[in-house]
Design a protein around this motif. Structure first.
Motif, PDB file in Angstrom:
ATOM      1  N   THR A 177       0.832  -1.213   0.000  1.00  0.00           N
ATOM      2  CA  THR A 177       0.000   0.000   0.000  1.00  0.00           C
ATOM      3  C   THR A 177       0.864   1.259   0.000  1.00  0.00           C
ATOM      4  O   THR A 177       0.585   2.226  -0.704  1.00  0.00           O
ATOM      5  CB  THR A 177      -0.923   0.017   1.229  1.00  0.00           C
ATOM      6  OG1 THR A 177      -1.750  -1.146   1.214  1.00  0.00           O
ATOM      7  CG2 THR A 177      -1.809   1.264   1.228  1.00  0.00           C
ATOM      8  N   PHE A 178       1.949   1.215   0.766  1.00  0.00           N
ATOM      9  CA  PHE A 178       2.844   2.371   0.817  1.00  0.00           C
ATOM     10  C   PHE A 178       3.511   2.605  -0.537  1.00  0.00           C
ATOM     11  O   PHE A 178       3.613   3.740  -1.002  1.00  0.00           O
ATOM     12  CB  PHE A 178       3.910   2.153   1.884  1.00  0.00           C
ATOM     13  CG  PHE A 178       4.785   3.359   2.113  1.00  0.00           C
ATOM     14  CD1 PHE A 178       4.337   4.426   2.865  1.00  0.00           C
ATOM     15  CD2 PHE A 178       6.048   3.426   1.553  1.00  0.00           C
ATOM     16  CE1 PHE A 178       5.138   5.547   3.067  1.00  0.00           C
ATOM     17  CE2 PHE A 178       6.848   4.537   1.742  1.00  0.00           C
ATOM     18  CZ  PHE A 178       6.383   5.603   2.512  1.00  0.00           C
ATOM     19  N   TYR A 179       3.958   1.516  -1.178  1.00  0.00           N
ATOM     20  CA  TYR A 179       4.543   1.647  -2.514  1.00  0.00           C
ATOM     21  C   TYR A 179       3.535   2.241  -3.492  1.00  0.00           C
ATOM     22  O   TYR A 179       3.873   3.071  -4.338  1.00  0.00           O
ATOM     23  CB  TYR A 179       5.009   0.277  -3.035  1.00  0.00           C
ATOM     24  CG  TYR A 179       6.135  -0.342  -2.252  1.00  0.00           C
ATOM     25  CD1 TYR A 179       7.193   0.430  -1.765  1.00  0.00           C
ATOM     26  CD2 TYR A 179       6.157  -1.708  -1.989  1.00  0.00           C
ATOM     27  CE1 TYR A 179       8.227  -0.134  -1.052  1.00  0.00           C
ATOM     28  CE2 TYR A 179       7.198  -2.286  -1.269  1.00  0.00           C
ATOM     29  CZ  TYR A 179       8.224  -1.492  -0.801  1.00  0.00           C
ATOM     30  OH  TYR A 179       9.256  -2.052  -0.094  1.00  0.00           O
ATOM     31  N   LEU A 180       2.288   1.791  -3.370  1.00  0.00           N
ATOM     32  CA  LEU A 180       1.238   2.281  -4.259  1.00  0.00           C
ATOM     33  C   LEU A 180       0.990   3.771  -4.037  1.00  0.00           C
ATOM     34  O   LEU A 180       0.805   4.535  -4.993  1.00  0.00           O
ATOM     35  CB  LEU A 180      -0.050   1.489  -4.031  1.00  0.00           C
ATOM     36  CG  LEU A 180      -1.220   1.792  -4.978  1.00  0.00           C
ATOM     37  CD1 LEU A 180      -0.823   1.501  -6.422  1.00  0.00           C
ATOM     38  CD2 LEU A 180      -2.452   0.977  -4.586  1.00  0.00           C
ATOM     39  N   VAL A 181       1.014   4.187  -2.793  1.00  0.00           N
ATOM     40  CA  VAL A 181       0.821   5.607  -2.464  1.00  0.00           C
ATOM     41  C   VAL A 181       1.960   6.450  -3.039  1.00  0.00           C
ATOM     42  O   VAL A 181       1.733   7.516  -3.618  1.00  0.00           O
ATOM     43  CB  VAL A 181       0.727   5.799  -0.930  1.00  0.00           C
ATOM     44  CG1 VAL A 181       0.794   7.281  -0.573  1.00  0.00           C
ATOM     45  CG2 VAL A 181      -0.566   5.188  -0.397  1.00  0.00           C
ATOM     46  N   ILE A 182       3.192   5.966  -2.876  1.00  0.00           N
ATOM     47  CA  ILE A 182       4.358   6.685  -3.418  1.00  0.00           C
ATOM     48  C   ILE A 182       4.224   6.846  -4.929  1.00  0.00           C
ATOM     49  O   ILE A 182       4.387   7.949  -5.477  1.00  0.00           O
ATOM     50  CB  ILE A 182       5.664   5.919  -3.096  1.00  0.00           C
ATOM     51  CG1 ILE A 182       5.954   5.936  -1.615  1.00  0.00           C
ATOM     52  CG2 ILE A 182       6.834   6.544  -3.865  1.00  0.00           C
ATOM     53  CD1 ILE A 182       7.144   5.076  -1.236  1.00  0.00           C
TER      54      ILE A 182
END
Length: 331
Positions: free
Chosen positions: A4-9
């Motif tokens: 999810t964090f990678y997707l947000v970045i």
């Protein structure tokens, strides 16, 4: 870090790139074709500023873990962006790059004690930045090659951690993925510009320095072998021809493949990236070998690349000369 964090970045960087494209179009920040260009239409320039923005995100996320590196990156990116806009004298750009490389060395905590070693490291560092910049001449080449290089370094980092601030890999790789979406097309939406190619080169150089220091081997330099051989041998060729190596040209092997063989940009870019990926796999396999074995592998790789470059280039140049003579005889 989670998916999810990678997707947000990635989403945030995608939106940032869209915003830059609008600003660049509004202020006419475009790439005007010259003697080095492999395109004829004006295209938005400086899309690679996203690499600096990604490093800024990682800098903030890690609570300012690498201040000297980020300062050097910012200086190099700023002077390169100004060069994109106004074409600055080489002495200003190269002078700032020397400062940037010195700051990278300061960040690693390893500072050469002998002046001549210090000078060699600085010169090689600045040469690497400019070589990476010179190779940015066709659609997709900076995107694909950077994906392979940063991706390999991140994979290596996961196996044998080197950088404490490993989030830098995630941010930067996400930015390269986003840039690839806009650049790696038959008709690119934007080009990296000097700000992009120099920024990603500074980031990769910083990562390479860390791996070289921790693993006590110069083998990581081979992660830039394909670019390095094309750049160095092309410079030697141009010096032999008596040309100014800082002026735009079309003598790189990748340019000849596009202009003489009429290969599509993305095919040539993918070829360079895949060739480097194969070399990277050999480097990862050999990192724990003896020094003699590593030197043997490095020599074999560089010799193979150099011979291949010379043979291909001679054939392409000879074919062009024959074609020109035929035109002169049969106008």
């Amino acid at each position: 870090m989670t998916f999810t964090f990678y997707l947000v970045i990635t989403t945030a960087l995608f939106g940032t790139e869209l915003l830059y494209l609008q600003v660049a179009e509004r202020f006419r920040i475009v790439d005007k074709p010259n003697e080095r260009s492999s395109h004829t239409a004006q295209t938005i320039r400086g899309g690679g500023v996203l690499f600096w923005i990604a490093a800024l995100g990682a800098f903030i996320y890690t609570q300012f873990a690498f201040p000297y590196f980020f300062l050097g990156l910012t200086l190099a990116a700023a002077i390169s962006f100004l060069d994109d806009l106004y074409t600055l004298p080489n002495r200003y750009r190269i002078g700032v790059q020397f400062v940037a490389v010195a700051l990278l060395l300061r960040e690693t905590g390893v500072w050469p004690t002998e002046p001549w070693v210090w000078l060699i490291v600085l010169v090689v560092g600045v040469g690497t930045l400019n070589a990476y910049n010179f190779m940015d001449g066709i659609n997709g080449i900076t995107a694909f090659y950077s994906l392979v290089t940063v991706g390999t370094l991140w994979y290596w980092q996961v196996r044998q951690p080197v950088l404490a601030a490993d989030s830098l890999f995630a941010f930067v790789l996400a930015s390269v993925l986003v840039f690839t979406y806009f650049n790696a097309r038959r008709k690119a939406v934007c080009f990296a510009g000097d700000v992009g190619s120099v920024s990603i080169a500074v980031i990769i150089l910083y990562m390479l320095y860390q791996f070289i220091i921790v693993h006590q081997t110069y083998l990581p330099i081979l992660l830039l072998a394909v670019y390095g051989v094309d750049s160095v041998l092309t410079i030697l060729h141009r010096l032999y021809l008596g040309q100014n190596i800082f002026q735009a040209h079309r003598l790189h092997l990748f340019q000849l493949l596009v202009h003489r063989l009429q290969w599509p940009h993305l095919r040539v870019s993918a070829l360079y990236a895949l060739l480097q990926l194969g070399i990277n796999a050999m480097v990862l396999a050999a990192v724990n070998w003896s020094t003699a074995a590593q030197l043997g592998l490095a020599g074999l790789i560089l010799l193979t690349l150099s011979v291949s470059y010379c043979v291909l280039k001679l054939r392409l140049m000879s074919a062009a000369l024959v074609a020109k003579q035929n035109v002169a005889v049969h106008p």
